[in-house]
Design an enzyme around this catalytic site. Structure first.
Site, short mmCIF file in Angstrom:
data_model
loop_
_atom_site.label_atom_id
_atom_site.label_comp_id
_atom_site.label_asym_id
_atom_site.label_seq_id
_atom_site.Cartn_x
_atom_site.Cartn_y
_atom_site.Cartn_z
N THR A 3 0.85 -1.19 0.00
CA THR A 3 0.00 0.00 0.00
C THR A 3 0.89 1.24 0.00
OG1 THR A 3 -0.19 0.28 2.41
CG2 THR A 3 -1.73 -1.26 1.34
N ASP A 43 -8.91 4.31 -2.62
CA ASP A 43 -8.76 5.23 -1.49
C ASP A 43 -8.81 4.44 -0.19
OD1 ASP A 43 -8.89 7.20 0.41
OD2 ASP A 43 -10.54 8.29 -0.53
N TYR A 135 -0.05 12.41 14.64
CA TYR A 135 0.81 11.46 13.93
C TYR A 135 1.41 10.44 14.89
CZ TYR A 135 4.77 9.69 11.21
OH TYR A 135 5.67 8.88 10.58
#
Length: 235
Positions: A3, A43, A135
């Site tokens: 991915t 997506d 993050y």
């Protein structure tokens, strides 16, 4: 299956695995121009896409031995500056997508007698740095998921590990500097000076470790979080 195959690290992983003889299914929002056996554009914020990726890859390739959950995004700033959208998209791509891909890939691998999964986490998910809470939180989740799955599915011959880079010289990193009004080349030069080995990682240096963890040379490594940081701590 890889991915985030169109990104800086993703393209290096794709090239490294292809050079080693693997037939790779590349997954990303846009896969045009990628040198791969199979393109699976879509997506990762769409749960149905993430859920079906391993099956589609297995059908196209005639099996699924290796998975790399490489896709990821960075949303910077203090928690008081983070928007709901920052949180939503970070969790969707950095956490939910690997969860869904692993959940769907593991039964396929188990039925075939085993396999290997490498998740791309981050040093910042192990020891959080400043002003990146969304993050850091998301990458900490990836690290925890890796350790859990490494233990839970080792008996099925499935090895799950994570590579944890520090800064990597990718278009995503450079665009982040540009968005903050900084000159990317100068910013990279300054970062290089902070690394004991003399430079931040190039994508190939991360791809080599991913390829190792996928290979039989890493056959006794399971549930590990491998830091690839040039000796630089998170500060």
């Amino acid at each position: 299956m890889v991915t985030g195959a169109a990104g800086g690290i993703g393209q290096s992983i794709l090239k490294r695995l292809t050079a080693a003889g693997a037939r790779v299914a590349a997954a990303d929002i846009q896969t045009d121009g990628l040198d791969c056996a199979v393109s699976l554009p879509g997506d990762l914020t769409d749960p149905e896409y993430s859920d079906t990726l391993p099956r589609l890859a297995a059908e196209a390739l005639g099996g699924l031995d290796l998975v790399v959950n490489n896709a990821g995004i960075i949303r910077r700033g203090k928690v008081t500056e983070a928007s709901d959208e920052d949180f939503r998209v970070s969790v969707a791509i950095n956490v939910e997508a690997p969860f869904r891909v692993c959940r769907a890939a593991i039964p396929i691998m188990a039925k075939a007698g085993g396999g290997a999964i490498v998740n791309v986490a981050s040093c910042w998910g192990l020891r959080p740095g400043p002003n990146h809470p969304v993050y850091c939180m998301s990458k900490a989740a990836v690290a925890s998921l890796t350790q859990c799955l490494g233990r839970d599915h080792a008996h099925q011959g499935i090895r799950v590990n994570a590579v944890c880079p520090n800064e990597v010289d990718t278009p995503m990193l450079r665009s982040g500097f540009a968005a903050r009004g900084l000159d990317p080349d100068r910013a990279i030069h300054e970062l290089n000076a902070s690394v004991p080995l003399g430079h931040i990682a190039q994508p190939d240096e991360i791809a080599d470790v991913v390829a190792f963890l996928l290979s039989s040379q890493a056959r006794y490594i399971c549930g590990a979080l491998v830091e690839v940081n040039g000796g630089k701590p998170v500060i």
